[in-house]
Design an enzyme around this catalytic site. Structure first.
Site, PDB file in Angstrom:
ATOM      1  N   SER A 119       0.933  -1.369  -0.195  1.00 30.91           N
ATOM      2  CA  SER A 119      -0.022  -0.186  -0.046  1.00 30.91           C
ATOM      3  C   SER A 119       0.692   1.078   0.115  1.00 30.91           C
ATOM      4  O   SER A 119       0.271   2.485  -0.289  1.00 30.91           O
ATOM      5  CB  SER A 119      -0.883  -0.093   1.283  1.00 30.91           C
ATOM      6  OG  SER A 119      -1.934  -0.833   0.994  1.00 30.91           O
TER       7      SER A 119
ATOM      8  N   LYS B 190       0.577   3.399  -2.944  1.00 33.17           N
ATOM      9  CA  LYS B 190      -1.026   4.230  -3.242  1.00 33.17           C
ATOM     10  C   LYS B 190      -0.648   5.885  -3.159  1.00 33.17           C
ATOM     11  O   LYS B 190      -0.981   6.179  -4.211  1.00 33.17           O
ATOM     12  CB  LYS B 190      -1.798   3.833  -1.891  1.00 33.17           C
ATOM     13  CG  LYS B 190      -2.398   2.389  -2.134  1.00 33.17           C
ATOM     14  CD  LYS B 190      -3.170   2.181  -0.944  1.00 33.17           C
ATOM     15  CE  LYS B 190      -3.731   0.530  -1.039  1.00 33.17           C
ATOM     16  NZ  LYS B 190      -4.425   0.288   0.258  1.00 33.17           N
TER      17      LYS B 190
ATOM     18  N   TYR C 193      -3.219  -3.171 -10.386  1.00 29.76           N
ATOM     19  CA  TYR C 193      -2.866  -2.590  -9.156  1.00 29.76           C
ATOM     20  C   TYR C 193      -2.165  -3.757  -8.119  1.00 29.76           C
ATOM     21  O   TYR C 193      -1.517  -3.172  -7.462  1.00 29.76           O
ATOM     22  CB  TYR C 193      -4.171  -2.461  -8.386  1.00 29.76           C
ATOM     23  CG  TYR C 193      -4.341  -2.398  -6.754  1.00 29.76           C
ATOM     24  CD1 TYR C 193      -4.257  -1.162  -6.167  1.00 29.76           C
ATOM     25  CD2 TYR C 193      -4.724  -3.402  -5.904  1.00 29.76           C
ATOM     26  CE1 TYR C 193      -3.998  -1.115  -4.893  1.00 29.76           C
ATOM     27  CE2 TYR C 193      -4.850  -3.608  -4.613  1.00 29.76           C
ATOM     28  CZ  TYR C 193      -4.233  -2.133  -4.052  1.00 29.76           C
ATOM     29  OH  TYR C 193      -4.157  -2.115  -2.888  1.00 29.76           O
TER      30      TYR C 193
ATOM     31  N   TYR D 177      -5.195   4.688   7.652  1.00 27.63           N
ATOM     32  CA  TYR D 177      -6.646   4.160   7.778  1.00 27.63           C
ATOM     33  C   TYR D 177      -7.216   4.471   8.931  1.00 27.63           C
ATOM     34  O   TYR D 177      -7.214   5.665   9.318  1.00 27.63           O
ATOM     35  CB  TYR D 177      -6.239   2.554   7.449  1.00 27.63           C
ATOM     36  CG  TYR D 177      -5.606   2.166   6.216  1.00 27.63           C
ATOM     37  CD1 TYR D 177      -5.878   2.586   5.052  1.00 27.63           C
ATOM     38  CD2 TYR D 177      -4.333   1.493   6.658  1.00 27.63           C
ATOM     39  CE1 TYR D 177      -5.011   1.995   3.714  1.00 27.63           C
ATOM     40  CE2 TYR D 177      -3.508   0.984   5.599  1.00 27.63           C
ATOM     41  CZ  TYR D 177      -4.155   1.403   4.168  1.00 27.63           C
ATOM     42  OH  TYR D 177      -3.158   1.189   3.180  1.00 27.63           O
TER      43      TYR D 177
ATOM     44  N   VAL E 211       1.437  -3.793   4.011  1.00 29.48           N
ATOM     45  CA  VAL E 211       1.202  -4.723   4.639  1.00 29.48           C
ATOM     46  C   VAL E 211       2.388  -5.899   4.680  1.00 29.48           C
ATOM     47  O   VAL E 211       2.521  -6.737   5.662  1.00 29.48           O
ATOM     48  CB  VAL E 211      -0.071  -5.950   4.165  1.00 29.48           C
ATOM     49  CG1 VAL E 211      -1.398  -5.251   4.642  1.00 29.48           C
ATOM     50  CG2 VAL E 211       0.117  -6.102   2.588  1.00 29.48           C
TER      51      VAL E 211
HETATM   52  O1  DON Z   1      -4.610  -4.548  -1.531  1.00 26.66           O
HETATM   53  C1  DON Z   1      -4.029  -5.234  -1.124  1.00 26.66           C
HETATM   54  O2  DON Z   1      -4.753  -6.021  -0.141  1.00 26.66           O
HETATM   55  C2  DON Z   1      -2.647  -5.271  -0.681  1.00 26.66           C
HETATM   56  N1  DON Z   1      -2.041  -5.796  -1.829  1.00 26.66           N
HETATM   57  C3  DON Z   1      -1.858  -4.070  -0.407  1.00 26.66           C
HETATM   58  C4  DON Z   1      -2.739  -3.785   1.171  1.00 26.66           C
HETATM   59  C5  DON Z   1      -1.782  -2.724   2.090  1.00 26.66           C
HETATM   60  O3  DON Z   1      -0.480  -3.050   1.955  1.00 26.66           O
HETATM   61  C6  DON Z   1      -2.634  -2.204   3.049  1.00 26.66           C
HETATM   62  N2  DON Z   1      -1.684  -1.700   4.032  1.00 26.66           N
HETATM   63  N3  DON Z   1      -1.558  -1.522   5.073  1.00 26.66           N
END
Ligand code: DON
Length: 452
Positions: free
Chosen positions: A64, A67, A191, A243, A261
């Site tokens: 993320s 983003k 994405y 978040y 993540v």
């Molecule tokens: O969209 C997703 O689930 C992941 N590829 C990225 C999510 C993410 O890193 C959320 N951050 N804390």
């Protein structure tokens, strides 16, 4: 002598190292297999100096943290209006992967949650490009922020795609509202590739430093996106980057930030520094446990909170005094520091309260290191009003901080290198030895002055 900063960073890592709380991201099998022991931190200064400790060169997927950068690319490539029409800027207070959209419009609430990030990905590059061209644009854009060519971890990409049901659900929902206008599967695919870009803590700190440095990569010197885009991105990071813990973060740490993540965390402190950490175990919000602790410590140890109130603008007027006497007297307002609106207001007030009886007035910028646009305009308006009140105004500006000192409308300033030049000029005029403009004895230049 060794620099104090790496030692400080090493000590900070040692302090958080025993904390093994939190969980690895279980929903992507490849991430669940990551080494939870890895721990690293990098500070990247805005002139390109890197200070690091721990695992600064270990590669992991950006997730993320991509983003805000993809959002920046969408804003740069498509312009603000089309992007804002499709993605809001309101904190959602929800988890990153919440299946929720703004009621009525179907717009994602912000570009940091997955709904907004999928949409931002779809808006990167030109409208005509196919999904592969768009992915290339995103990888190249992320690479420009990092200052080196980045690539995708195909295993992590494939692993996430096998379990991307939630993102597919969100994308289909976006398609049903025409927020996405193409195949939702292709957007999720792109994405997920974007999230699978491999970075190091060093890369992430440099990417954050590029945001902190008005969009200019501190090492390559490339202007990756414009300043207005950077302001937008940092604002959204500050309000939505963490978040459903964005409020806690804003009060405790106060640095525009983004987590991922796989355990990465970045903070971009405008005008100061880019910071990145890595530690894979996550808290209930999906943010790195030890990363959050490290940022809390950095913010409190070094006063990095953006809401920390800077020293009062009062200090911009260093002195207000007269040099010489009688017809040779020059009233000198010696200014200092960085001057913005509040500082310029102090100067306006100081000049007004003084109501200088001397004909010659010098605004001395020798000890000023920066002056922003509004302060520059206010200073020139002060100069104009002084001229209209029959003063002779000197601007002592050896560094050309006011490159085009045109007060307009009856105003006139003479730019000089130092106070001595102003004094000599006043003395020459009052003794009738005024040198012809442009002659070797001419003390100072009248506006307009050549741009440096
Ligand atoms: O969209 C997703 O689930 C992941 N590829 C990225 C999510 C993410 O890193 C959320 N951050 N804390």
């Amino acid at each position: 002598m060794r620099s104090v900063i790496p030692d400080y960073l090493t000590e900070a890592l040692a302090e958080v190292a025993p904390d093994v709380s939190g969980q690895l991201a279980g929903y992507i099998p490849e991430l669940a297999a990551a080494d939870p022991g890895r721990l690293g931190v990098v500070f990247a200064t805005l002139d390109g100096k890197i200070y690091g400790a721990g695992d600064v060169d270990a590669e992991f997927t950006i997730q993320s943290i991509s983003k805000p950068f993809a959002y920046a690319l969408a804003l740069a490539d498509r312009g603000f209006d089309p992007v804002l029409a499709k993605i809001g800027v309101e904190p959602s207070g929800e988890a990153f992967n919440e299946i929720s959209l703004e009621s009525g419009s179907g717009r994602p609430l912000n570009p940091m949650i997955n709904a907004g990030a999928l949409t931002a990905h779809s808006l990167a590059g030109s409208r005509e490009w196919d999904p592969a061209g768009r992915v290339e644009r995103v990888i190249d854009g992320l690479s420009a922020f990092a200052g080196r060519q980045l690539s995708i971890d195909e295993r992590v990409y494939a692993s996430e795609m096998e379990h991307a049901h939630r993102n597919l659900a969100i994308a289909h929902m976006l398609r049903s509202y025409d927020v996405l206008t193409e195949d939702p599967q292709a957007v999720v695919d792109g994405y997920t590739r974007q999230c699978s870009v491999l970075v190091t803590v060093r890369d992430l700190a440099m990417m954050a430093a590029t945001l902190a440095n008005r969009g200019v990569n501190p090492v390559s010197g490339e202007q990756v996106v414009g300043e207005r885009v950077v302001r937008q991105v940092l604002s959204v990071m500050a309000t939505c980057g963490m978040y459903d813990s964005a409020g806690d973060w804003a009060t405790q740490v106060g640095i525009p930030a983004k987590s991922g993540v796989s355990g990465g965390l970045i903070g971009a402190l405008p005008g100061q520094i880019g910071i990145a950490t890595l530690s894979a175990r996550l808290d209930a919000h999906g943010n790195s446990v030890r990363g959050v602790t490290l940022f809390e410590r950095f913010s409190s140890d070094m006063g990095l909170h953006v809401m920390e109130v800077p020293p009062s603008a009062r200090a911009v007027v260093r002195s207000n005094h007269v040099v010489g006497g009688g017809p040779h007297a020059v009233r000198v307002f010696q200014l200092q520091g960085g001057i913005r609106f509040a500082g310029a207001e102090r100067i306006v007030r100081e000049v007004l309260d003084t109501a200088p009886p001397e004909v010659a007035v010098a605004l001395d910028l020798t000890m000023v290191y920066s002056i922003d646009d509004v302060a520059r305009r206010m200073l020139l308006e002060v100069a104009r009003r002084l001229t209209v009140d029959h003063h002779e105004v000197f601007l002592i500006d050896p560094e050309a901080l006011v490159p085009d000192p045109e007060p307009g409308d009856g105003g006139r300033v003479t730019v000089v290198e130092d106070l001595e030049q102003a004094v000599r000029s006043v003395t020459a005029r009052s003794t009738g030895h005024e040198p012809a403009p442009g002659s070797p004895g001419d003390e100072g230049r009248e506006v307009p002055r050549e741009q440096p």
